[in-house]
Design a protein around this motif. Structure first.
Motif, mmCIF file in Angstrom:
data_model
loop_
_atom_site.group_PDB
_atom_site.id
_atom_site.type_symbol
_atom_site.label_atom_id
_atom_site.label_comp_id
_atom_site.label_asym_id
_atom_site.label_seq_id
_atom_site.Cartn_x
_atom_site.Cartn_y
_atom_site.Cartn_z
ATOM 1 N N TYR A 8 73.366 17.901 20.866
ATOM 2 C CA TYR A 8 72.407 16.931 21.406
ATOM 3 C C TYR A 8 71.406 16.409 20.382
ATOM 4 N N GLY A 9 71.414 16.929 19.178
ATOM 5 C CA GLY A 9 70.535 16.401 18.145
ATOM 6 C C GLY A 9 69.244 17.153 17.928
ATOM 7 N N GLY A 10 68.897 18.095 18.823
ATOM 8 C CA GLY A 10 67.730 18.932 18.599
ATOM 9 C C GLY A 10 66.456 18.522 19.312
ATOM 10 N N ARG A 11 66.425 17.361 19.969
ATOM 11 C CA ARG A 11 65.197 16.915 20.634
ATOM 12 C C ARG A 11 65.240 17.093 22.145
ATOM 13 N N PHE A 12 66.404 17.386 22.685
ATOM 14 C CA PHE A 12 66.558 17.610 24.118
ATOM 15 C C PHE A 12 67.791 18.473 24.339
ATOM 16 N N THR A 13 67.932 18.963 25.568
ATOM 17 C CA THR A 13 69.121 19.733 25.911
ATOM 18 C C THR A 13 69.562 19.354 27.316
ATOM 19 N N ALA A 167 65.159 7.370 22.025
ATOM 20 C CA ALA A 167 64.257 6.218 22.083
ATOM 21 C C ALA A 167 63.384 6.280 23.337
ATOM 22 N N ALA A 168 63.974 6.710 24.455
ATOM 23 C CA ALA A 168 63.213 6.839 25.697
ATOM 24 C C ALA A 168 62.153 7.932 25.575
ATOM 25 N N ILE A 169 62.506 9.047 24.947
ATOM 26 C CA ILE A 169 61.533 10.123 24.734
ATOM 27 C C ILE A 169 60.366 9.619 23.885
ATOM 28 N N ASP A 170 60.670 8.931 22.792
ATOM 29 C CA ASP A 170 59.616 8.402 21.916
ATOM 30 C C ASP A 170 58.690 7.458 22.678
ATOM 31 N N ARG A 171 59.273 6.606 23.479
ATOM 32 C CA ARG A 171 58.481 5.630 24.239
ATOM 33 C C ARG A 171 57.600 6.331 25.262
ATOM 34 N N PHE A 172 58.163 7.328 25.949
ATOM 35 C CA PHE A 172 57.422 8.056 26.970
ATOM 36 C C PHE A 172 56.241 8.808 26.363
ATOM 37 N N LEU A 173 56.467 9.463 25.241
ATOM 38 C CA LEU A 173 55.379 10.181 24.578
ATOM 39 C C LEU A 173 54.318 9.209 24.057
ATOM 40 N N ALA A 174 54.752 8.043 23.588
ATOM 41 C CA ALA A 174 53.819 7.065 23.025
ATOM 42 C C ALA A 174 52.874 6.494 24.080
ATOM 43 N N ILE A 175 53.348 6.368 25.328
ATOM 44 C CA ILE A 175 52.476 5.815 26.373
ATOM 45 C C ILE A 175 51.628 6.894 27.039
#
Length: 215
Positions: A8-13, A167-175
């Motif tokens: 999964y790339g390490g940022r989610f599971t 990209a969705a995780i980044d956007r969610f954390l940014a807002i």
């Protein structure tokens, strides 16, 4: 997540398969996953769907609501009733398992002789053509989850893959990890012109279980 980083790339599971070989993009329109929040003890229990999938869901739900609203109480009871019959019986006569009794679908006068399922399909096609649902990219929190905080994500992308999720995780954390709805609707030309079942039926992909193409 460290154990699953290769997948999964390490940022989610997740408990789902993200990169199934040979799976067409139309079959990758949603995904469930977990990821850590900015708070030390925050776990987000997320579902992400494409705008296409959100559109299909909205059209189907509206069609179902209209069809069910046209049925009387007796019709609703009949549609919701499940009948079972013995499937396996022991030597002593004890029923071990049951199977669902297959019933002939009822055809309704108010649907011009169509079944409930056929009426829903007809309404869904008309809604997509004449009253297409308006879809917005969004984040919606749900505090009722037993594990983590629920989060539904609608994203205007062609397919749900690792890049779309990150990209969705980044956007969610940014807002600021909060509810959010875009001020602009997803363009109509980004959304489908046919029902989900019709779109999926047009694509073949190999089934590992059956060893043959399935629709």
């Amino acid at each position: 997540m460290r154990r699953d980083a290769a997948e999964y790339g390490g940022r989610f599971t997740s408990h789902l398969v993200l990169n199934e070989p040979g799976r067409p993009d139309l079959y990758n329109q949603w995904f469930d996953f977990y990821f850590p929040g900015m708070g030390r003890f925050t776990i987000w229990n997320a579902e992400i769907v494409t705008a296409r999938q959100a559109f299909w869901d909205a059209a189907h739900n509206e069609a179902s609501s209209r069809a069910y609203a046209a049925l009387g109480d007796a019709d609703l009871d009949r549609e919701s009733k499940l009948d079972f019959e013995p499937a396996d019986v022991s030597r002593t006569g004890k029923v071990l398992t049951y199977r669902l009794v297959k019933r002939e679908p009822v055809r309704y006068v108010q649907f011009d002789g169509r079944t409930l399922s056929e009426q829903i399909d007809l309404l869904e096609t008309a809604i997509i053509r004449d009253e297409p649902p308006v879809i917005y990219e969004s984040f919606k929190l749900d505090w009722s989850y037993a594990y983590g905080i629920g989060l539904r994500i609608v994203q205007d992308v062609e397919v749900i893959n690792q890049a779309a999720i990150e990209a969705a995780i980044d956007r969610f954390l940014a807002i600021g990890e909060t509810d959010w709805v875009s001020s602009e609707a997803v363009p109509r030309d980004h959304l489908p012109l046919v029902r989900e079942q019709e779109a999926l039926a047009s694509v073949d992909y190999p089934s590992a279980q059956l060893g043959m193409p399935v629709r």
